[in-house]
Design a protein around this motif. Structure first.
Motif, PDB file in Angstrom:
ATOM      1  N   ILE A 204       0.888  -1.008   0.000  1.00  0.00           N
ATOM      2  CA  ILE A 204      -0.012  -0.055   0.005  1.00  0.00           C
ATOM      3  C   ILE A 204       0.794   1.117   0.040  1.00  0.00           C
ATOM      4  O   ILE A 204       0.591   2.433  -0.662  1.00  0.00           O
ATOM      5  CB  ILE A 204      -0.945   0.057   1.321  1.00  0.00           C
ATOM      6  CG1 ILE A 204      -1.933  -0.871   1.042  1.00  0.00           C
ATOM      7  CG2 ILE A 204      -1.578   1.329   1.571  1.00  0.00           C
ATOM      8  CD1 ILE A 204      -3.053  -1.310   2.227  1.00  0.00           C
ATOM      9  N   ARG A 205       2.005   1.005   0.853  1.00  0.00           N
ATOM     10  CA  ARG A 205       2.918   2.425   0.724  1.00  0.00           C
ATOM     11  C   ARG A 205       3.335   2.647  -0.665  1.00  0.00           C
ATOM     12  O   ARG A 205       3.480   3.729  -1.031  1.00  0.00           O
ATOM     13  CB  ARG A 205       3.986   2.197   1.667  1.00  0.00           C
ATOM     14  CG  ARG A 205       4.953   3.331   1.847  1.00  0.00           C
ATOM     15  CD  ARG A 205       6.148   2.753   2.611  1.00  0.00           C
ATOM     16  NE  ARG A 205       6.664   1.417   2.638  1.00  0.00           N
ATOM     17  CZ  ARG A 205       7.576   1.427   1.800  1.00  0.00           C
ATOM     18  NH1 ARG A 205       8.020   2.333   0.921  1.00  0.00           N
ATOM     19  NH2 ARG A 205       8.161   0.174   1.710  1.00  0.00           N
ATOM     20  N   LYS A 206       3.827   1.568  -1.435  1.00  0.00           N
ATOM     21  CA  LYS A 206       4.518   1.650  -2.553  1.00  0.00           C
ATOM     22  C   LYS A 206       3.227   2.321  -3.673  1.00  0.00           C
ATOM     23  O   LYS A 206       3.561   3.168  -4.434  1.00  0.00           O
ATOM     24  CB  LYS A 206       5.155   0.361  -3.228  1.00  0.00           C
ATOM     25  CG  LYS A 206       6.288   0.022  -2.255  1.00  0.00           C
ATOM     26  CD  LYS A 206       6.783  -1.337  -2.839  1.00  0.00           C
ATOM     27  CE  LYS A 206       7.864  -1.662  -2.030  1.00  0.00           C
ATOM     28  NZ  LYS A 206       8.420  -3.287  -2.276  1.00  0.00           N
ATOM     29  N   ARG A 207       2.235   1.870  -3.512  1.00  0.00           N
ATOM     30  CA  ARG A 207       1.159   2.100  -4.615  1.00  0.00           C
ATOM     31  C   ARG A 207       0.355   3.543  -4.193  1.00  0.00           C
ATOM     32  O   ARG A 207      -0.085   4.205  -5.198  1.00  0.00           O
ATOM     33  CB  ARG A 207       0.114   0.913  -4.495  1.00  0.00           C
ATOM     34  CG  ARG A 207       0.335  -0.173  -5.144  1.00  0.00           C
ATOM     35  CD  ARG A 207       0.603  -0.316  -6.628  1.00  0.00           C
ATOM     36  NE  ARG A 207      -0.541   0.151  -7.267  1.00  0.00           N
ATOM     37  CZ  ARG A 207      -1.586  -0.591  -7.803  1.00  0.00           C
ATOM     38  NH1 ARG A 207      -1.410  -2.040  -7.665  1.00  0.00           N
ATOM     39  NH2 ARG A 207      -2.607  -0.140  -8.570  1.00  0.00           N
ATOM     40  N   THR A 208       0.366   3.983  -2.971  1.00  0.00           N
ATOM     41  CA  THR A 208      -0.435   5.165  -2.525  1.00  0.00           C
ATOM     42  C   THR A 208       0.451   6.022  -1.680  1.00  0.00           C
ATOM     43  O   THR A 208      -0.096   6.945  -1.593  1.00  0.00           O
ATOM     44  CB  THR A 208      -1.534   4.697  -1.921  1.00  0.00           C
ATOM     45  OG1 THR A 208      -1.312   4.257  -0.371  1.00  0.00           O
ATOM     46  CG2 THR A 208      -2.423   3.517  -2.509  1.00  0.00           C
ATOM     47  N   GLN A 209       1.733   5.771  -1.225  1.00  0.00           N
ATOM     48  CA  GLN A 209       2.416   6.714  -0.471  1.00  0.00           C
ATOM     49  C   GLN A 209       1.724   7.028   0.939  1.00  0.00           C
ATOM     50  O   GLN A 209       2.000   7.955   1.659  1.00  0.00           O
ATOM     51  CB  GLN A 209       2.871   7.913  -1.264  1.00  0.00           C
ATOM     52  CG  GLN A 209       3.842   7.963  -1.993  1.00  0.00           C
ATOM     53  CD  GLN A 209       3.305   7.173  -3.399  1.00  0.00           C
ATOM     54  OE1 GLN A 209       2.163   7.754  -3.989  1.00  0.00           O
ATOM     55  NE2 GLN A 209       3.798   6.026  -3.972  1.00  0.00           N
ATOM     56  N   ARG A 210       0.979   6.076   1.471  1.00  0.00           N
ATOM     57  CA  ARG A 210      -0.010   6.215   2.642  1.00  0.00           C
ATOM     58  C   ARG A 210       0.743   5.045   3.542  1.00  0.00           C
ATOM     59  O   ARG A 210       0.956   4.065   3.070  1.00  0.00           O
ATOM     60  CB  ARG A 210      -1.533   6.048   2.343  1.00  0.00           C
ATOM     61  CG  ARG A 210      -2.009   6.983   1.651  1.00  0.00           C
ATOM     62  CD  ARG A 210      -3.564   6.895   1.385  1.00  0.00           C
ATOM     63  NE  ARG A 210      -3.923   7.858   0.157  1.00  0.00           N
ATOM     64  CZ  ARG A 210      -5.043   7.485  -0.553  1.00  0.00           C
ATOM     65  NH1 ARG A 210      -5.693   6.510  -0.409  1.00  0.00           N
ATOM     66  NH2 ARG A 210      -5.701   8.312  -1.398  1.00  0.00           N
ATOM     67  N   THR A 211       0.257   5.530   4.861  1.00  0.00           N
ATOM     68  CA  THR A 211       0.598   4.473   5.932  1.00  0.00           C
ATOM     69  C   THR A 211      -0.415   3.828   6.592  1.00  0.00           C
ATOM     70  O   THR A 211      -1.505   4.701   6.906  1.00  0.00           O
ATOM     71  CB  THR A 211       1.806   5.223   7.049  1.00  0.00           C
ATOM     72  OG1 THR A 211       2.792   5.827   6.492  1.00  0.00           O
ATOM     73  CG2 THR A 211       1.708   4.089   8.013  1.00  0.00           C
ATOM     74  N   VAL A 212      -0.661   2.668   6.549  1.00  0.00           N
ATOM     75  CA  VAL A 212      -1.734   1.797   7.278  1.00  0.00           C
ATOM     76  C   VAL A 212      -0.892   1.056   8.143  1.00  0.00           C
ATOM     77  O   VAL A 212       0.226   0.864   8.374  1.00  0.00           O
ATOM     78  CB  VAL A 212      -2.506   0.997   6.275  1.00  0.00           C
ATOM     79  CG1 VAL A 212      -3.358   1.981   5.194  1.00  0.00           C
ATOM     80  CG2 VAL A 212      -1.715  -0.079   5.554  1.00  0.00           C
ATOM     81  N   HIS A 213      -1.673   0.204   9.036  1.00  0.00           N
ATOM     82  CA  HIS A 213      -1.418  -0.425  10.164  1.00  0.00           C
ATOM     83  C   HIS A 213      -1.651  -2.028  10.124  1.00  0.00           C
ATOM     84  O   HIS A 213      -2.610  -2.400   9.542  1.00  0.00           O
ATOM     85  CB  HIS A 213      -1.618   0.261  11.402  1.00  0.00           C
ATOM     86  CG  HIS A 213      -1.259   1.779  11.483  1.00  0.00           C
ATOM     87  ND1 HIS A 213      -0.026   2.272  12.083  1.00  0.00           N
ATOM     88  CD2 HIS A 213      -1.985   2.767  11.190  1.00  0.00           C
ATOM     89  CE1 HIS A 213       0.025   3.373  11.906  1.00  0.00           C
ATOM     90  NE2 HIS A 213      -1.238   4.003  11.255  1.00  0.00           N
ATOM     91  N   GLY A 214      -0.957  -2.620  11.112  1.00  0.00           N
ATOM     92  CA  GLY A 214      -1.302  -3.985  11.325  1.00  0.00           C
ATOM     93  C   GLY A 214      -1.208  -4.356  12.817  1.00  0.00           C
ATOM     94  O   GLY A 214      -0.473  -3.609  13.558  1.00  0.00           O
TER      95      GLY A 214
END
Length: 311
Positions: A204-214
């Motif tokens: 997701i970071r590579k595709r959108t430059q956004r940070t998500v979590h786990g």
């Protein structure tokens, strides 16, 4: 997050505690995946469901993803050998059974209720060329080979097929799809899912430059080292036709004294104060087995309803 931590749900998170609390300080969308490897979920799956329910009770919106596509491949995480491929008819029967299970435990009402999705809906529209171009190019062999689920299998005598090796790329796309469509920003799963979850976060970071979590939940074993939710080598199912309410009650009632308080925190909605009171009463009058009765009663009622508790 504090509720989950106090009750023992948190194994790993992908960001520091303060950052996670900032993320979960307002309603978020989160998801957990369930591959349809059987026509019912089992007691071990209830741990993830309870975590989703706690999030929902706090105002967050859970997504339950049924792996109609990934279930045709099989997650290699925690497996010593490749799963047997399921027929289409078996897979559909399993999906129906798991769907029914999930509707027992979460609120799926139209307004802000939980969401149920099947990843076959988007993967069935994806060609092999699209998969390689839009998904595969974002993964590097080095990092994929370092994932524990891959390394353990690569070192085994059976090895790992390319089909299983590709599983983490498909689960990563699941997270990306749910992030794009529903603004999902947190994936939860058992601790054996850590590699798949972090792969999705990187994708997701590579595709959108956004940070998500786990967030991962400990894989639960009893004080005897046995896998939780097993009895004489067999799973304790959440479907009454596979495991009766009576058998479920008895299995929980006979939990080891060393596990009972931990299980009450994880598998019931009793307050921590109520659980502490049960612990004290057990120390004073262990022969009454009040915590054991409470665990068996609360879980059986949650899984099978008040009618099932009386059966």
């Amino acid at each position: 997050m504090s509720i989950l931590e106090k009750r023992g749900f948190v194994s790993n998170v992908t960001s520091p505690k303060a950052k996670m609390e900032a993320v979960t300080g307002f309603p978020i969308v989160l998801y957990a995946g369930f591959d349809p490897t059987a026509d019912s979920l089992h007691l071990g799956n209830l741990l993830v469901i309870m975590a989703l329910a706690h999030f929902q009770h706090c105002g967050h919106r859970p997504i339950c993803l049924i792996g109609g596509a990934t279930g045709m491949i099989g997650d290699p995480s925690g497996r010593s050998k490749e799963r047997e491929l399921l027929s289409s008819d078996t897979l559909q029967a399993n999906i129906r059974g798991i769907t029914q299970n999930l509707h027992q435990f979460l609120d799926f009402s139209p307004k802000n209720g939980a969401i149920l999705v099947n990843n076959h809906d988007w993967f069935s529209k994806l060609s092999a060329i699209d998969y390689l171009r839009d998904i595969g190019k974002h993964f590097r062999m080095g990092s994929m080979l370092l994932k524990e689920s891959v390394r353990s299998r690569m070192d085994s005598t059976d090895g790992m097929s390319f089909t299983e090796f590709s599983y983490q790329t498909l689960q990563s796309f699941d997270y990306y799809y749910l992030h794009k469509k529903y603004h999902c920003s947190l994936q939860i799963g058992g601790s054996d899912q850590w590699g798949n979850i972090t792969a999705g976060i990187d994708f997701i970071r590579k595709r959108t430059q956004r940070t998500v979590h786990g967030l991962t939940i400990p894989l639960l074993t009893t004080s005897k080292g046995e896998k939780f939710g097993k009895s004489m080598g067999n799973a304790i199912w959440l479907n009454a036709e596979k495991t009766s309410p009576f058998a479920l009650y008895q299995h929980l009632f006979h939990s080891d004294d060393r596990d009972i308080i931990r299980f009450l925190k994880l598998f019931t909605f009793l307050s921590l104060e109520e659980i502490e009171s049960l612990e004290k009463s057990h120390q004073q009058t262990p022969q009454l087995q009040q915590p054991h009765k409470a665990l068996a009663k609360e879980v059986t009622r949650f899984v099978h309803g008040s009618k099932g508790l009386l059966s």
